[in-house]
Scaffold this motif. Structure first.
Motif, PDB file in Angstrom:
ATOM      1  N   ARG A 244     -38.761  25.467 -46.253  1.00  0.00           N
ATOM      2  CA  ARG A 244     -38.042  25.244 -44.995  1.00  0.00           C
ATOM      3  C   ARG A 244     -38.051  26.548 -44.193  1.00  0.00           C
ATOM      4  N   LEU A 245     -38.226  26.423 -42.877  1.00  0.00           N
ATOM      5  CA  LEU A 245     -38.052  27.547 -41.973  1.00  0.00           C
ATOM      6  C   LEU A 245     -36.652  27.460 -41.389  1.00  0.00           C
ATOM      7  N   THR A 246     -35.838  28.477 -41.635  1.00  0.00           N
ATOM      8  CA  THR A 246     -34.462  28.493 -41.149  1.00  0.00           C
ATOM      9  C   THR A 246     -34.398  29.243 -39.820  1.00  0.00           C
ATOM     10  N   VAL A 247     -33.847  28.576 -38.801  1.00  0.00           N
ATOM     11  CA  VAL A 247     -33.757  29.170 -37.462  1.00  0.00           C
ATOM     12  C   VAL A 247     -32.293  29.219 -37.057  1.00  0.00           C
ATOM     13  N   THR A 248     -31.824  30.410 -36.702  1.00  0.00           N
ATOM     14  CA  THR A 248     -30.439  30.603 -36.302  1.00  0.00           C
ATOM     15  C   THR A 248     -30.384  31.149 -34.876  1.00  0.00           C
ATOM     16  N   VAL A 249     -29.655  30.460 -34.019  1.00  0.00           N
ATOM     17  CA  VAL A 249     -29.443  30.908 -32.639  1.00  0.00           C
ATOM     18  C   VAL A 249     -27.939  30.923 -32.410  1.00  0.00           C
ATOM     19  N   GLY A 250     -27.369  32.102 -32.325  1.00  0.00           N
ATOM     20  CA  GLY A 250     -25.926  32.199 -32.188  1.00  0.00           C
ATOM     21  C   GLY A 250     -25.227  31.654 -33.423  1.00  0.00           C
ATOM     22  N   VAL A 290     -42.166  30.190 -29.242  1.00  0.00           N
ATOM     23  CA  VAL A 290     -40.949  30.752 -29.837  1.00  0.00           C
ATOM     24  C   VAL A 290     -39.733  30.329 -29.032  1.00  0.00           C
ATOM     25  N   ARG A 291     -39.809  30.416 -27.722  1.00  0.00           N
ATOM     26  CA  ARG A 291     -38.660  30.076 -26.869  1.00  0.00           C
ATOM     27  C   ARG A 291     -38.292  28.606 -26.991  1.00  0.00           C
ATOM     28  N   ASP A 292     -39.317  27.725 -27.191  1.00  0.00           N
ATOM     29  CA  ASP A 292     -39.032  26.295 -27.333  1.00  0.00           C
ATOM     30  C   ASP A 292     -38.348  26.006 -28.664  1.00  0.00           C
ATOM     31  N   LEU A 293     -38.783  26.681 -29.731  1.00  0.00           N
ATOM     32  CA  LEU A 293     -38.172  26.464 -31.041  1.00  0.00           C
ATOM     33  C   LEU A 293     -36.720  26.942 -31.020  1.00  0.00           C
ATOM     34  N   LEU A 294     -36.478  28.092 -30.418  1.00  0.00           N
ATOM     35  CA  LEU A 294     -35.104  28.583 -30.322  1.00  0.00           C
ATOM     36  C   LEU A 294     -34.258  27.624 -29.486  1.00  0.00           C
ATOM     37  N   GLY A 295     -34.849  27.098 -28.414  1.00  0.00           N
ATOM     38  CA  GLY A 295     -34.129  26.159 -27.552  1.00  0.00           C
ATOM     39  C   GLY A 295     -33.811  24.851 -28.247  1.00  0.00           C
ATOM     40  N   ALA A 296     -34.636  24.472 -29.245  1.00  0.00           N
ATOM     41  CA  ALA A 296     -34.376  23.241 -29.976  1.00  0.00           C
ATOM     42  C   ALA A 296     -33.192  23.378 -30.933  1.00  0.00           C
ATOM     43  N   VAL A 297     -32.809  24.629 -31.196  1.00  0.00           N
ATOM     44  CA  VAL A 297     -31.703  24.886 -32.133  1.00  0.00           C
ATOM     45  C   VAL A 297     -30.407  25.176 -31.398  1.00  0.00           C
TER      46      VAL A 297
END
Length: 372
Positions: A244-250, A290-297
């Motif tokens: 799994r790729l874990t993505v954290t935004v805020g 990258v910006r789209d993946l962050l925006g999806a989170v």
């Protein structure tokens, strides 16, 4: 220097030759120094430093120029030392304070230059017969060389000015000694050959004739590899079905399987993979912006993004992507390379690829992305 000694020294070993070769050497060293500092600051950015995301080839040209100019400087330094060598032992060895300062600056300058050029050349071939960490030592010695060069120029500038202004007197054709023009021509030719011998790892048109280029574009999917998955110790985890790729935004966090990443809108960009050793190869990368993946989170409001690898520890198991690169349309979480799924050695299941970045910061085998 005694007249009897001077008479035995070839006229080609003159101040005029030393001054002219020194100018060429100074140009090569200046290019090498500036581009080397840029590369170091990109990897270890001071608070004031900013590096643009475009044009995409900027780091490729900068670091290619760094390695090429360093290699070009080697024959020039040899000729420079050859031209002044007999005079290094002129009496008095030490003399007055100004003479002592000159001799000391020469010793430090020659020692630091030889160290920088030799270790830099070995680094381009990824050969490290020493125990110190190359990057920090190379960076520190650059400032030692700058200081010694500044002192040397301050002492020698009047001599150089006089040597360049004075008409050169060439030896007669039957004297049996090489002329100054021959020595200068040989120095320029040797420098050019040395440069071309490695330039092909940066300039594709020269690839076939760059016989000493450590990287030539060969490797999985047409790109060289500095560090394999086995060497990084990630081969098993990268192939694990539970990846799994874990993505954290805020305050928000999401996990993505590789299939989930592939289901998101995909973008293809042609970007060079450019490494600090000087080699670079352009390729077609496909994946999620990258910006789209962050925006999806979550709501990305700016700031650097930290990328971490499955690799445990090591200097380059993580990297920070500046905001200017995060928002760039061609900064990708790459899943495919040249129309195929990423090879394991190129970062499968996914990797970062962004414009104008050293390869060591294009983190492979991603495990997490975080923006706080």
């Amino acid at each position: 220097m005694p007249a009897a000694v001077t008479a035995r020294i070839s006229p080609a070993r003159s101040t005029a030759v030393a001054a002219r070769v020194g100018i060429l050497l100074g140009i090569a060293v200046a290019i090498c120094l500036v581009t080397g500092l840029i590369s170091h600051w990109i990897q270890h950015p001071p608070a004031w430093f900013w590096w643009p995301a475009h044009p995409v080839w900027l780091y490729r040209v900068s670091q290619g120029a760094h390695v090429i100019s360093g290699v070009v400087a080697i024959p020039l330094l040899i000729v420079k030392l050859w031209s002044v060598f007999p005079r290094l032992f002129a009496r008095p060895i030490l003399g007055n304070p100004l003479h002592l300062l000159e001799r000391g600056s020469i010793a430090v300058l020659v020692g630091s230059m030889i160290f920088q050029l030799v270790t830099g050349l070995l680094n381009s071939a990824q050969y490290y017969p020493w125990r110190f960490f190359f990057t920090t030592t190379h960076y520190a010695l650059a400032y030692v060389a700058i200081g010694a060069l500044a002192v040397h120029l301050a002492v020698k500038l009047p001599v150089v000015h006089t040597a360049l202004a004075r008409p050169a007197v060439e030896p007669s054709a039957d004297s049996g000694t090489a002329s100054r023009r021959v020595v200068l021509g040989a120095a320029v030719a040797a420098a050019a050959v040395a440069g071309v011998a490695v330039a092909g790892q940066t300039v594709p048109l020269l690839r076939r004739i760059s016989v000493l280029a450590p990287r030539s574009g060969e490797g999985p999917q047409g790109l060289p590899v500095n560090r394999t998955a086995v060497e990084a110790g990630v081969a098993e985890r990268a192939r694990d079905a539970a990846y799994r790729l874990t993505v954290t935004v805020g305050e928000r966090t999401a996990e993505f399987t590789r299939d989930a990443l592939a289901a998101l809108p995909q973008t293809t960009a042609t970007l060079p993979l450019a490494c600090v050793e000087g080699w670079s190869v352009s390729a077609d990368w496909s994946g999620i912006r990258v910006r789209d993946l962050l925006g999806a989170v979550g709501d990305y409001t700016g700031g650097d993004a930290v990328f971490r690898s499955l690799e445990q520890g090591g200097l380059y198991s993580r990297s920070a992507l500046p905001e200017s690169h995060v928002v760039a349309a061609d900064s990708l979480i790459a899943l495919r390379l040249n129309g195929e799924d990423l090879d394991l050695d190129h970062g499968y299941p996914c990797r970062l690829i962004a414009p104008t970045r050293p390869g060591v910061l294009q983190t492979k085998w991603l495990s997490s992305i975080e923006v706080r």
